[in-house]
Motif scaffolding. Structure first.
Motif, PDB file in Angstrom:
ATOM      1  N   GLN A   1       0.849  -1.192   0.000  1.00 25.50           N
ATOM      2  CA  GLN A   1       0.000   0.000   0.000  1.00 25.50           C
ATOM      3  C   GLN A   1       0.882   1.238   0.000  1.00 25.50           C
ATOM      4  OE1 GLN A   1      -2.747   0.118   3.249  1.00 25.50           O
ATOM      5  NE2 GLN A   1      -3.660   2.044   2.604  1.00 25.50           N
ATOM      6  N   VAL A   2       0.616   2.140  -0.927  1.00 22.56           N
ATOM      7  CA  VAL A   2       1.423   3.351  -1.047  1.00 22.56           C
ATOM      8  C   VAL A   2       1.046   4.338   0.050  1.00 22.56           C
ATOM      9  CG1 VAL A   2       1.966   5.336  -2.491  1.00 22.56           C
ATOM     10  CG2 VAL A   2       1.675   3.073  -3.532  1.00 22.56           C
ATOM     11  N   GLN A   3       2.061   4.869   0.704  1.00 24.73           N
ATOM     12  CA  GLN A   3       1.844   5.920   1.695  1.00 24.73           C
ATOM     13  C   GLN A   3       2.747   7.102   1.363  1.00 24.73           C
ATOM     14  OE1 GLN A   3       2.462   3.968   5.560  1.00 24.73           O
ATOM     15  NE2 GLN A   3       0.276   4.238   5.936  1.00 24.73           N
ATOM     16  N   LEU A   4       2.152   8.288   1.392  1.00 20.15           N
ATOM     17  CA  LEU A   4       2.912   9.512   1.202  1.00 20.15           C
ATOM     18  C   LEU A   4       2.907  10.265   2.533  1.00 20.15           C
ATOM     19  CD1 LEU A   4       1.467  10.747  -2.225  1.00 20.15           C
ATOM     20  CD2 LEU A   4       3.522   9.385  -1.821  1.00 20.15           C
ATOM     21  N   VAL A   5       4.083  10.606   3.007  1.00 18.47           N
ATOM     22  CA  VAL A   5       4.191  11.275   4.299  1.00 18.47           C
ATOM     23  C   VAL A   5       4.868  12.628   4.106  1.00 18.47           C
ATOM     24  CG1 VAL A   5       5.099  11.159   6.644  1.00 18.47           C
ATOM     25  CG2 VAL A   5       4.314   9.066   5.488  1.00 18.47           C
ATOM     26  N   GLU A   6       4.131  13.689   4.457  1.00 19.04           N
ATOM     27  CA  GLU A   6       4.666  15.037   4.347  1.00 19.04           C
ATOM     28  C   GLU A   6       5.267  15.481   5.671  1.00 19.04           C
ATOM     29  OE1 GLU A   6       0.594  15.244   2.062  1.00 19.04           O
ATOM     30  OE2 GLU A   6       1.305  14.456   3.971  1.00 19.04           O
ATOM     31  N   SER A   7       6.193  16.405   5.579  1.00 13.12           N
ATOM     32  CA  SER A   7       6.771  17.030   6.772  1.00 13.12           C
ATOM     33  C   SER A   7       7.276  18.414   6.388  1.00 13.12           C
ATOM     34  CB  SER A   7       7.913  16.188   7.347  1.00 13.12           C
ATOM     35  OG  SER A   7       8.954  16.050   6.404  1.00 13.12           O
ATOM     36  N   GLY A   8       7.504  19.237   7.416  1.00  9.37           N
ATOM     37  CA  GLY A   8       8.107  20.545   7.185  1.00  9.37           C
ATOM     38  C   GLY A   8       7.171  21.721   7.346  1.00  9.37           C
ATOM     39  N   GLY A   9       5.889  21.466   7.565  1.00 11.06           N
ATOM     40  CA  GLY A   9       4.970  22.575   7.761  1.00 11.06           C
ATOM     41  C   GLY A   9       5.180  23.252   9.104  1.00 11.06           C
ATOM     42  N   GLY A  10       4.488  24.371   9.287  1.00  8.65           N
ATOM     43  CA  GLY A  10       4.606  25.081  10.559  1.00  8.65           C
ATOM     44  C   GLY A  10       4.180  26.515  10.427  1.00  8.65           C
ATOM     45  N   LEU A  11       4.523  27.278  11.447  1.00  5.59           N
ATOM     46  CA  LEU A  11       4.192  28.700  11.501  1.00  5.59           C
ATOM     47  C   LEU A  11       5.410  29.516  11.076  1.00  5.59           C
ATOM     48  CD1 LEU A  11       2.379  31.097  12.364  1.00  5.59           C
ATOM     49  CD2 LEU A  11       3.305  30.792  14.679  1.00  5.59           C
ATOM     50  N   VAL A  12       5.194  30.450  10.176  1.00  9.33           N
ATOM     51  CA  VAL A  12       6.285  31.296   9.692  1.00  9.33           C
ATOM     52  C   VAL A  12       5.751  32.708   9.496  1.00  9.33           C
ATOM     53  CG1 VAL A  12       5.866  30.731   7.264  1.00  9.33           C
ATOM     54  CG2 VAL A  12       8.145  31.469   7.971  1.00  9.33           C
ATOM     55  N   GLN A  13       6.616  33.690   9.668  1.00  9.92           N
ATOM     56  CA  GLN A  13       6.213  35.072   9.462  1.00  9.92           C
ATOM     57  C   GLN A  13       6.187  35.420   7.979  1.00  9.92           C
ATOM     58  OE1 GLN A  13       8.883  37.540  11.773  1.00  9.92           O
ATOM     59  NE2 GLN A  13       7.714  37.204  13.649  1.00  9.92           N
ATOM     60  N   PRO A  14       5.403  36.404   7.610  1.00  3.34           N
ATOM     61  CA  PRO A  14       5.403  36.845   6.206  1.00  3.34           C
ATOM     62  C   PRO A  14       6.814  37.202   5.757  1.00  3.34           C
ATOM     63  CG  PRO A  14       3.565  37.819   7.368  1.00  3.34           C
ATOM     64  CD  PRO A  14       4.398  37.123   8.412  1.00  3.34           C
ATOM     65  N   GLY A  15       7.150  36.759   4.539  1.00  2.00           N
ATOM     66  CA  GLY A  15       8.489  36.960   4.012  1.00  2.00           C
ATOM     67  C   GLY A  15       9.444  35.840   4.339  1.00  2.00           C
ATOM     68  N   GLY A  16       9.033  34.934   5.194  1.00  3.28           N
ATOM     69  CA  GLY A  16       9.893  33.835   5.605  1.00  3.28           C
ATOM     70  C   GLY A  16       9.874  32.675   4.622  1.00  3.28           C
ATOM     71  N   SER A  17      10.576  31.612   5.013  1.00  3.70           N
ATOM     72  CA  SER A  17      10.721  30.440   4.142  1.00  3.70           C
ATOM     73  C   SER A  17      10.413  29.152   4.901  1.00  3.70           C
ATOM     74  CB  SER A  17      12.156  30.362   3.593  1.00  3.70           C
ATOM     75  OG  SER A  17      12.473  31.481   2.808  1.00  3.70           O
ATOM     76  N   LEU A  18       9.973  28.166   4.165  1.00  3.38           N
ATOM     77  CA  LEU A  18       9.784  26.808   4.678  1.00  3.38           C
ATOM     78  C   LEU A  18      10.131  25.833   3.569  1.00  3.38           C
ATOM     79  CD1 LEU A  18       6.363  26.807   6.616  1.00  3.38           C
ATOM     80  CD2 LEU A  18       8.640  26.478   7.607  1.00  3.38           C
ATOM     81  N   ARG A  19      10.529  24.634   3.968  1.00  2.00           N
ATOM     82  CA  ARG A  19      10.804  23.579   2.999  1.00  2.00           C
ATOM     83  C   ARG A  19       9.957  22.370   3.372  1.00  2.00           C
ATOM     84  NH1 ARG A  19      14.825  21.443  -0.560  1.00  2.00           N
ATOM     85  NH2 ARG A  19      15.352  19.262  -0.160  1.00  2.00           N
ATOM     86  N   LEU A  20       9.096  21.970   2.458  1.00  7.66           N
ATOM     87  CA  LEU A  20       8.259  20.792   2.668  1.00  7.66           C
ATOM     88  C   LEU A  20       8.910  19.577   2.019  1.00  7.66           C
ATOM     89  CD1 LEU A  20       4.695  22.210   1.884  1.00  7.66           C
ATOM     90  CD2 LEU A  20       5.955  22.241   4.045  1.00  7.66           C
ATOM     91  N   SER A  21       8.738  18.458   2.678  1.00  3.74           N
ATOM     92  CA  SER A  21       9.265  17.196   2.155  1.00  3.74           C
ATOM     93  C   SER A  21       8.148  16.169   2.077  1.00  3.74           C
ATOM     94  CB  SER A  21      10.377  16.660   3.058  1.00  3.74           C
ATOM     95  OG  SER A  21      11.444  17.569   3.158  1.00  3.74           O
ATOM     96  N   CYS A  22       8.275  15.270   1.119  1.00  2.00           N
ATOM     97  CA  CYS A  22       7.302  14.181   0.971  1.00  2.00           C
ATOM     98  C   CYS A  22       8.062  12.925   0.591  1.00  2.00           C
ATOM     99  CB  CYS A  22       6.272  14.519  -0.089  1.00  2.00           C
ATOM    100  SG  CYS A  22       5.155  13.152  -0.490  1.00  2.00           S
ATOM    101  N   ALA A  23       7.836  11.877   1.338  1.00  4.24           N
ATOM    102  CA  ALA A  23       8.477  10.604   1.054  1.00  4.24           C
ATOM    103  C   ALA A  23       7.414   9.528   0.875  1.00  4.24           C
ATOM    104  CB  ALA A  23       9.426  10.222   2.176  1.00  4.24           C
TER     105      ALA A  23
END
Length: 116
Positions: free
Chosen positions: A1-23
């Motif tokens: 069974q295929v599972q996709l798991v995301e990570s990297g979300g959260g709270l950030v201020q305007p103008g900031g950066s985040l990196r999301l990952s999916c495996a």
């Protein structure tokens, strides 16, 4: 069974950066395409960015120049979304998507909140 798991979300201020990952796990399939979609409260799910197995990318107009999608060629079934210059309107649940022929798979989503 295929599972996709995301990570990297959260709270950030305007103008900031985040990196999301999916495996992906549970399958030896080499997906034809992988991508990121998002759904804000009260709105429909929309495409953010996609990348094919050949490396072709497609972006929604509202993220062009700010977000970058990439795929791990070594891992094949891992995809990332680098998000820069985030805006409050980018607040949403971000979902990983993978496609193989006519099959489509979704992750559970990761919440991104852009707020001061």
């Amino acid at each position: 069974q295929v599972q996709l798991v995301e990570s990297g979300g959260g709270l950030v201020q305007p103008g900031g950066s985040l990196r999301l990952s999916c495996a992906a796990s549970g399958s030896s399939l080499s997906f034809n395409a992988m991508g990121w979609y998002r759904q804000a409260p009260g709105k429909q799910r929309e495409m953010v960015a996609t990348v094919t197995s050949g490396g072709s990318t497609n972006y929604a107009d509202f993220v062009k120049g700010r977000f970058t999608i990439s795929r791990d060629n070594a891992k094949k079934n891992a995809v990332y979304l680098q998000m820069n210059s985030l805006k409050p309107e980018d607040t949403a649940v971000y979902y990983c998507n993978a496609r193989w022929r006519t099959l489509e798979f979704w992750g559970q989503g990761t919440l991104v909140t852009v707020s001061s």
